[in-house]
Design a protein around this motif. Structure first.
Motif, mmCIF file in Angstrom:
data_model
loop_
_atom_site.group_PDB
_atom_site.id
_atom_site.type_symbol
_atom_site.label_atom_id
_atom_site.label_comp_id
_atom_site.label_asym_id
_atom_site.label_seq_id
_atom_site.Cartn_x
_atom_site.Cartn_y
_atom_site.Cartn_z
ATOM 1 N N TYR A 41 0.827 -1.213 0.000
ATOM 2 C CA TYR A 41 0.000 0.000 0.000
ATOM 3 C C TYR A 41 0.856 1.256 0.000
ATOM 4 O O TYR A 41 0.393 2.320 -0.419
ATOM 5 N N ASP A 80 3.654 1.409 -1.785
ATOM 6 C CA ASP A 80 3.922 1.500 -3.226
ATOM 7 C C ASP A 80 2.725 2.095 -3.956
ATOM 8 O O ASP A 80 2.866 2.948 -4.823
ATOM 9 N N ALA A 81 1.544 1.603 -3.585
ATOM 10 C CA ALA A 81 0.336 2.085 -4.245
ATOM 11 C C ALA A 81 0.163 3.575 -4.014
ATOM 12 O O ALA A 81 -0.237 4.314 -4.915
ATOM 13 N N ALA A 82 0.484 4.025 -2.802
ATOM 14 C CA ALA A 82 0.343 5.456 -2.501
ATOM 15 C C ALA A 82 1.380 6.259 -3.283
ATOM 16 O O ALA A 82 1.074 7.321 -3.822
ATOM 17 N N ARG A 83 2.604 5.733 -3.360
ATOM 18 C CA ARG A 83 3.634 6.445 -4.122
ATOM 19 C C ARG A 83 3.234 6.502 -5.594
ATOM 20 O O ARG A 83 3.504 7.489 -6.274
ATOM 21 N N ALA A 84 2.580 5.437 -6.048
ATOM 22 C CA ALA A 84 2.198 5.375 -7.458
ATOM 23 C C ALA A 84 1.155 6.424 -7.819
ATOM 24 O O ALA A 84 0.948 6.710 -8.986
ATOM 25 N N THR A 85 0.478 7.002 -6.818
ATOM 26 C CA THR A 85 -0.492 8.043 -7.147
ATOM 27 C C THR A 85 0.215 9.345 -7.475
ATOM 28 O O THR A 85 -0.416 10.289 -7.934
ATOM 29 N N GLY A 86 1.525 9.398 -7.204
ATOM 30 C CA GLY A 86 2.245 10.638 -7.440
ATOM 31 C C GLY A 86 2.418 11.461 -6.176
ATOM 32 O O GLY A 86 2.888 12.587 -6.227
ATOM 33 N N ALA A 87 2.037 10.882 -5.028
ATOM 34 C CA ALA A 87 2.171 11.611 -3.772
ATOM 35 C C ALA A 87 3.647 11.745 -3.404
ATOM 36 O O ALA A 87 4.436 10.846 -3.664
ATOM 37 N N THR A 126 3.760 13.354 2.154
ATOM 38 C CA THR A 126 2.354 12.963 2.169
ATOM 39 C C THR A 126 2.217 11.474 2.481
ATOM 40 O O THR A 126 1.345 11.060 3.249
ATOM 41 N N MET A 150 0.203 10.256 5.688
ATOM 42 C CA MET A 150 -1.086 9.596 5.507
ATOM 43 C C MET A 150 -1.016 8.083 5.696
ATOM 44 O O MET A 150 -1.989 7.458 6.078
#
Lengths: 298, 351, 326
Positions: A192, A194-201, A205, A209
């Motif tokens: 998760y 990785d998934a958050a980084r993948a949003t461009g955050a 952040t 978060m």
């Protein structure tokens, strides 16, 4: 029989329509059901509240001694818990003593919690060279036994409450940092993040978060378990004469000064020790209870 | 009424026109150092992705297959910048990453769905917050609204699920959340890394139907990574086969299904369990496990397990080239290259 | 008792805890000596719990077991202590999904196999070691002599699974339980392991119960298939019968979901919904809420067990109707 609609009934159970409770509400509810933890919490609250409101409890003056009323046994008229070697009321001194003891038992852990978490999360999330520098420095402190480290720093800084706080804080930063680092690098490797980084955050952040919320509770639980150690260490410093100075009431110091009376009135001498024991036991059990209550899945 | 307007799907505008591939990857490389010893020196390199090139046209679905260690997941992470590439170009709709395209903009256009539906959701966040997170990061308006509409679109009633936590959902539901989360940023390319592999077969079919619908509705392009050939065939237009960090074959589905040009691809296909009780597999197509990607074999990396290897295979690396009968069917094998020096060069794979 | 290898009668397993889970509901199953049976089902269908019950591995305090299990005439549910230890690994042994977790990382593979042989057969250390070597040979591990002294982490995934099989078969069990042993493996390795198990089964003449969620794997390995759903057996028959003329709508749905012959991009006949939560004992057909052919009667009571042929059964009201091609 092709389904024209997207399959809406992919539900294992009929979900309740009301808004489900949040995470902290769930933790609170589980804690309320845990009788042992609640009992420990009650004892601790009693100790803390009585210490805080000591002046309004109508107790005797904890500093005023009496040459004729020295070492009265427990249950003496006017002195429900007896008197110490200078004839001061034990009940008052124990309750007033809670103020200092709890203060220097808890505050270093609170400070160390913030500093250690910061260092640990930083080391765990960033990794690489930052991690190496922080963690190897921490390792140096780990080379010393915590008691020895506390004595050495306190000895170097000199006696006094503030210096005790500083030395104990330094003692507790390494273990908290190490736990924080371990937990953070564990979380860091989860999908998760990785998934958050993948949003461009950006990193800040993601940490705010997604990392903090998931690492803080295990670190917090660990820190709670350290408070009992810290109290005992603080009492130990006072006992050795490099913590709180007489005539301030403090459980460790009281234990020290009553040492000579152990053959005359052993029960009386044991009272400060009992207070330390009960408080640290309650803190340990509370931290166990918190750990199981904070576990999301069970 | 178009459903696209309903959900508020607004991808970045098409800049290159229909002929421009949506994503073009050239000579992509990623080596991971293996550290060891007391000083943590680099002792070896895992050649996870080694010179991979391909492109995906707009609206197309490219399936990537291969065994563990072949670099398919690393490729996925490179495409979205989760792993930093050592070398190579990633060109999204004509814009090269690092030149005209920032990482953040790339991530607006490319999103990913991972295999483990539970691990990819923050256990402390509600479903709605998880889906809305990306939209908020990208500064899209009304992230919560968007999240709820998308949840509805993937088959999760927002009234029931918005405030729930991941552990309260089934695997299929969680994967729907992950799909909604990826779509919340209105990407044009979605990389699905084993996205249906962990699901039960009956649920897998539901999610595949959903993916098909979403592709049509939002004009999506997929890169679909899986080890399950049947699933890849079902959803893809073209299939790319990887082995130890390299592309060994890439071809339109029908073409590769009819005839596998690379010996490895052929083995992979015949390793599929037979569905016919009277005609079970008699002999395993390959023996042993795939070699370690730390020190891959020289020349053609498959030569250690290949039935048709010759001396040239050990020394010379084959180039990916189109077959003479069908230029769209590309393969990297000396058997198909008339000038390779293989004794059976130019004859194709013997049956 | 009869000469049956496995005879499970009316087995029910409930897990108690915060919420009760009816994991297995009235399962009866029998197997002849030397048969290979695949238990086919999705997660939560009770296939793994069935295996664990057969091996007496369920936590006794949290589980309630009704019914009877006989393996080779031995009443498994009454075994305790030494008898249970002798039964596990001696009569019956198990191969797990994750060999990396099931093998002890601190001992060499040879040591682990020899240790198991010594415990069950009481032979000398040297003899046990030579049995271990023989077993590694039989599971086709190249240069077995050298591999004997390897630790599990030094072996590849496929190699470890071979060692796991060698360990399970070292004491010549009558029954081998395999819990998704190829799920974690790559396709080209999976087929090797399946074919190896098939050969070893013939060689040793043991019975095999093979738990899997993959129909293709079941076809490759087994003669008979039992389809499980929600802790019940929905359909049983030879592999041929199940694949060619699966009668239960659930079996048919599973076959369709395999995507074997589906046109590219064509809409899939997905079974809608998800399996039930099993919080209460089923009083109707558990599949009815998801079933495309459900009738009002389906939820009114448990479905009848139709037996169209010997050793063939289907738990569905509509299984008697002729199969219509869709």
């Amino acid at each position: 029989m092709a389904l024209a609609e997207p399959e809406m009934m992919d539900g294992r159970e009929p979900a309740p329509m009301e808004k489900p409770q949040g995470y902290w509400a769930g933790v609170g509810e589980r804690l309320l059901q845990d009788k042992l933890t609640m009992a420990c919490f009650g004892v601790l609250m009693l100790l803390i509240l009585s210490a805080v409101f000591a002046p309004w409890l109508g107790l005797a003056d904890p500093y005023k001694g009496s040459m004729i009323a020295r070492l009265k046994p427990i249950g003496t008229e006017g002195y429900p818990l007896g008197t110490d070697e200078q004839g001061r009321d034990m009940l008052a001194r124990l309750i007033y003593g809670g103020r200092l003891t709890l203060f220097i038992g808890l505050m270093p852990v609170v400070f160390a919690f913030f500093i250690g978490s910061f260092l640990g999360v930083l080391a765990g999330y960033v990794g690489g060279l930052t991690n190496t520098i922080i963690m190897r420095t921490i390792d140096v402190f780990f080379a010393f036994p915590s008691v020895l480290l506390a004595i050495a720093i306190s000895g170097a800084l000199g006696a006094g409450i503030f210096n005790s706080l500083v030395s104990l804080t330094i003692v507790f930063i390494p273990p908290i940092t190490r736990v924080a680092e371990a937990v953070t690098s564990g979380v860091r490797s989860l999908d998760y993040i990785d998934a958050a980084r993948a949003t461009g955050a950006n990193n800040w952040t993601v940490i705010r978060m997604h990392v903090i919320g998931n690492v803080l509770s295990p670190i917090f639980v660990y820190a709670t378990s350290l408070t009992s150690v810290c109290m005992i260490l603080a009492a130990g410093l006072s006992f050795l004469g490099i913590g709180v100075r007489p005539p301030e009431p403090e459980w460790g110091l009281m234990l020290n000064t009553l040492r000579s009376a152990i053959y005359i009135n052993p029960w009386l001498s044991a009272l400060p020790g009992m207070m330390i024991f009960v408080t640290s036991l309650c803190l340990n059990l509370l931290s166990d209870g918190l750990r199981s209550a904070m576990n999301v899945r069970d | 009424m178009s459903a696209t307007e309903d959900v508020g799907y607004d991808p970045t505008p098409d800049t290159g026109g229909p002929a421009q591939p949506l994503i073009k990857v050239q000579n992509l490389k990623k080596y991971f150092p293996v550290r060891g010893g007391p000083l943590g020196r680099v002792q070896a390199q895992v050649q996870a992705v080694d010179g991979v090139s391909f492109d995906v046209a707009k609206g197309e679905t490219l399936g990537i297959v291969g065994e563990s260690g072949c670099g398919k997941s690393t490729t996925a992470k490179l495409l979205i910048g989760l792993t930093e590439r050592d070398q190579g170009d990633i060109i999204f709709d004509g814009l090269a990453l690092g030149e005209k395209l920032s990482l953040k903009d790339l991530r607006r256009g490319v999103q990913m769905v991972f295999q483990d539906s539970y691990a990819t959701l923050n256990p402390r966040m509600t479903i709605e917050a998880s889906v809305a997170f990306g939209a908020r990061v990208q500064g899209l308006d009304k992230p919560e609204d968007r999240a709820r509409k998308l949840m509805d679109r993937v088959g999760l009633d927002p009234a029931r699920f918005a405030h729930r936590y991941p552990h309260e959902l089934s695997g299929g539901q969680r994967q729907r959340v992950n799909i909604a989360r990826a779509l919340a940023m209105s990407p044009r390319l979605v990389v699905l890394d084993e996205a249906v592999s962990a699901l039960d077969k009956s649920v897998e079919a539901q999610v595949l139907n959903l993916l098909n619908d979403l592709r049509a509705e939002f004009g999506l392009t997929y890169i679909f990574i899986s080890h399950d050939l049947n699933v890849v065939r079902y959803i893809s237009d073209r299939i790319l086969v990887m082995y130890l960090g390299e592309v060994v074959e890439v071809a339109p589905v029908a073409s590769i299904w009819a005839e596998q040009a690379h010996p490895y691809t052929r083995s992979l296909f015949s390793a599929m369990p037979s569905m016919d009780p009277d005609n079970r597999t008699k002999e395993p197509p390959l023996s042993g496990d795939p070699p370690n990607p730390i020190n891959p074999p020289s020349g053609c990396r498959f030569h250690t397990r290949c039935r048709f290897k010759a001396d040239v295979c050990k020394t010379k690396t084959p180039k990916l080239a189109g077959l003479s009968v069908n230029a769209k069917h590309m393969v990297a094998c000396h058997l198909h290259d008339a000038d390779s020096g293989h004794p059976k060069a130019g004859q194709g794979v013997p049956s | 008792m009869t000469g049956k290898l496995v005879d499970i009668r009316n087995l029910s397993v409930r897990f108690k805890g915060k919420r009760t889970v009816h994991a297995i509901n009235d399962v009866s199953l029998s197997m002849e000596q030397g048969e290979t049976l695949a238990l086919l089902g999705e997660s939560g269908s009770g296939k793994s719990v069935t295996l664990k019950t057969l091996l007496g591995l369920l936590p006794p305090k949290r589980s309630e077991i009704d019914g009877s299990i006989h393996v080779n005439g031995v009443d498994v549910l009454s075994l305790r202590g030494k008898a249970l230890a002798k039964y596990r690994g001696g009569e019956v042994s198990m191969v797990f999904q994750e060999p990396a977790l099931a093998l002890d990382p601190v001992f060499t593979v040879g040591h682990q196999i020899a240790e198991s042989v010594r415990r069950h057969k009481g032979v000398s250390r040297d003899e046990a070691m030579s049995v271990a070597l023989d077993m590694l040979d039989r599971v086709r591990i190249p240069s077995a002599n050298r591999r004997l002294h390897n630790y599990p982490h030094e072996l590849s995934g496929g190699m470890r699974q071979r060692v796991m099989i060698a360990l399970a078969l070292a004491c010549r069990p009558r029954l081998l339980l395999a819990d998704e042993p190829t799920t974690a493996l790559d396709a080209t390795v999976q087929i090797q392991i399946l074919l190896l198990l098939r050969e070893l089964q013939k060689e040793f003449g043991m019975g095999v119960i093979f738990v899997t969620h993959d129909i293709g794997v079941a076809v490759e390995i087994s003669e008979r298939v039992a389809v499980m759903y929600a802790g019940q057996i929905f359909e049983e028959g030879t592999t041929r019968e199940i694949i060619r003329e699966g009668r239960h709508p659930y079996t048919q749905g599973l076959l369709a979901a395999n995507l074997h012959d589906v046109e590219q991009g064509q809409r899939l006949n997905a079974i809608p919904g998800a399996p039930p939560a099993l919080e209460s004992k089923p009083d109707g057909c558990s599949f009815a809420p998801r079933c495309p052919k459900a009738l009002p009667e389906c939820t009114a009571g448990l479905p009848p067990m139709l037996m169209p042929a010997p050793r063939r059964r289907v738990a569905c009201i509509r299984a008697g109707e002729p199969v219509v091609a869709e």
